[in-house]
Design a protein around this motif. Structure first.
Motif, PDB file in Angstrom:
ATOM      1  N   VAL A   1      37.041 -70.523 -64.039  1.00 56.11           N
ATOM      2  CA  VAL A   1      36.799 -69.116 -63.691  1.00 56.11           C
ATOM      3  C   VAL A   1      35.775 -69.015 -62.571  1.00 56.11           C
ATOM      4  N   ILE A   2      34.783 -69.896 -62.582  1.00 52.22           N
ATOM      5  CA  ILE A   2      33.821 -69.925 -61.478  1.00 52.22           C
ATOM      6  C   ILE A   2      34.551 -70.237 -60.178  1.00 52.22           C
ATOM      7  N   GLY A   3      35.473 -71.180 -60.228  1.00 52.77           N
ATOM      8  CA  GLY A   3      36.277 -71.498 -59.043  1.00 52.77           C
ATOM      9  C   GLY A   3      37.101 -70.313 -58.576  1.00 52.77           C
ATOM     10  N   LEU A   4      37.681 -69.568 -59.517  1.00 49.17           N
ATOM     11  CA  LEU A   4      38.444 -68.376 -59.149  1.00 49.17           C
ATOM     12  C   LEU A   4      37.564 -67.316 -58.507  1.00 49.17           C
ATOM     13  N   ILE A   5      36.356 -67.145 -59.025  1.00 42.22           N
ATOM     14  CA  ILE A   5      35.434 -66.171 -58.444  1.00 42.22           C
ATOM     15  C   ILE A   5      35.049 -66.579 -57.025  1.00 42.22           C
ATOM     16  N   VAL A   6      34.796 -67.870 -56.818  1.00 46.29           N
ATOM     17  CA  VAL A   6      34.445 -68.350 -55.481  1.00 46.29           C
ATOM     18  C   VAL A   6      35.614 -68.166 -54.519  1.00 46.29           C
ATOM     19  N   LEU A   7      36.834 -68.488 -54.978  1.00 45.11           N
ATOM     20  CA  LEU A   7      38.002 -68.280 -54.117  1.00 45.11           C
ATOM     21  C   LEU A   7      38.205 -66.805 -53.790  1.00 45.11           C
ATOM     22  N   THR A   8      37.953 -65.940 -54.757  1.00 47.79           N
ATOM     23  CA  THR A   8      38.057 -64.504 -54.496  1.00 47.79           C
ATOM     24  C   THR A   8      37.018 -64.070 -53.472  1.00 47.79           C
ATOM     25  N   GLY A   9      35.813 -64.622 -53.564  1.00 46.04           N
ATOM     26  CA  GLY A   9      34.778 -64.311 -52.578  1.00 46.04           C
ATOM     27  C   GLY A   9      35.154 -64.764 -51.184  1.00 46.04           C
ATOM     28  N   ILE A  10      35.799 -65.934 -51.101  1.00 48.20           N
ATOM     29  CA  ILE A  10      36.248 -66.421 -49.788  1.00 48.20           C
ATOM     30  C   ILE A  10      37.357 -65.530 -49.248  1.00 48.20           C
ATOM     31  N   ALA A  11      38.302 -65.148 -50.128  1.00 47.97           N
ATOM     32  CA  ALA A  11      39.433 -64.326 -49.682  1.00 47.97           C
ATOM     33  C   ALA A  11      38.985 -62.942 -49.230  1.00 47.97           C
ATOM     34  N   GLU A  12      38.005 -62.361 -49.912  1.00 45.56           N
ATOM     35  CA  GLU A  12      37.539 -61.018 -49.572  1.00 45.56           C
ATOM     36  C   GLU A  12      36.381 -61.030 -48.585  1.00 45.56           C
TER      37      GLU A  12
END
Length: 89
Positions: free
Chosen positions: A44-55
């Motif tokens: 989930v931490i990885g998903l949050i980081v990927l979301t931060g990169i995408a946005e």
């Protein structure tokens, strides 16, 4: 190029979460379930980081850091419960 890498990252972490959920439900012992929960927190931490990169947002990284700290404390509490049967002595 980055969009393809993000899509692959989201797919890989989504698959990892599904497999961790399977281990959480199916795990033969308490230690397997604790490891599955800890790994789910990491995913989930990885998903949050990927979301931060995408946005292109910096707030997501702070949320990931907070979740990492809470996940660590939770893992220590679970491990202490398994070893001693009580969290607070």
């Amino acid at each position: 190029m980055i969009e393809g890498a993000l899509a692959f990252g989201f797919a890989a972490l989504g698959l990892a979460l599904v497999l961790n959920l399977w281990r959480l439900v199916r795990g033969p012992g308490m230690a397997d379930r604790i490891l599955a929960l800890d790994t789910m927190v990491i995913n989930v931490i990885g998903l949050i980081v990927l979301t931060g990169i995408a946005e292109n947002s910096g707030t997501s990284f702070e949320a990931a850091l907070l979740l990492a700290m809470v996940g660590f404390v939770g893992t220590v509490a679970y491990a202490k419960f398994v070893l001693r049967g009580d969290i607070v002595e």
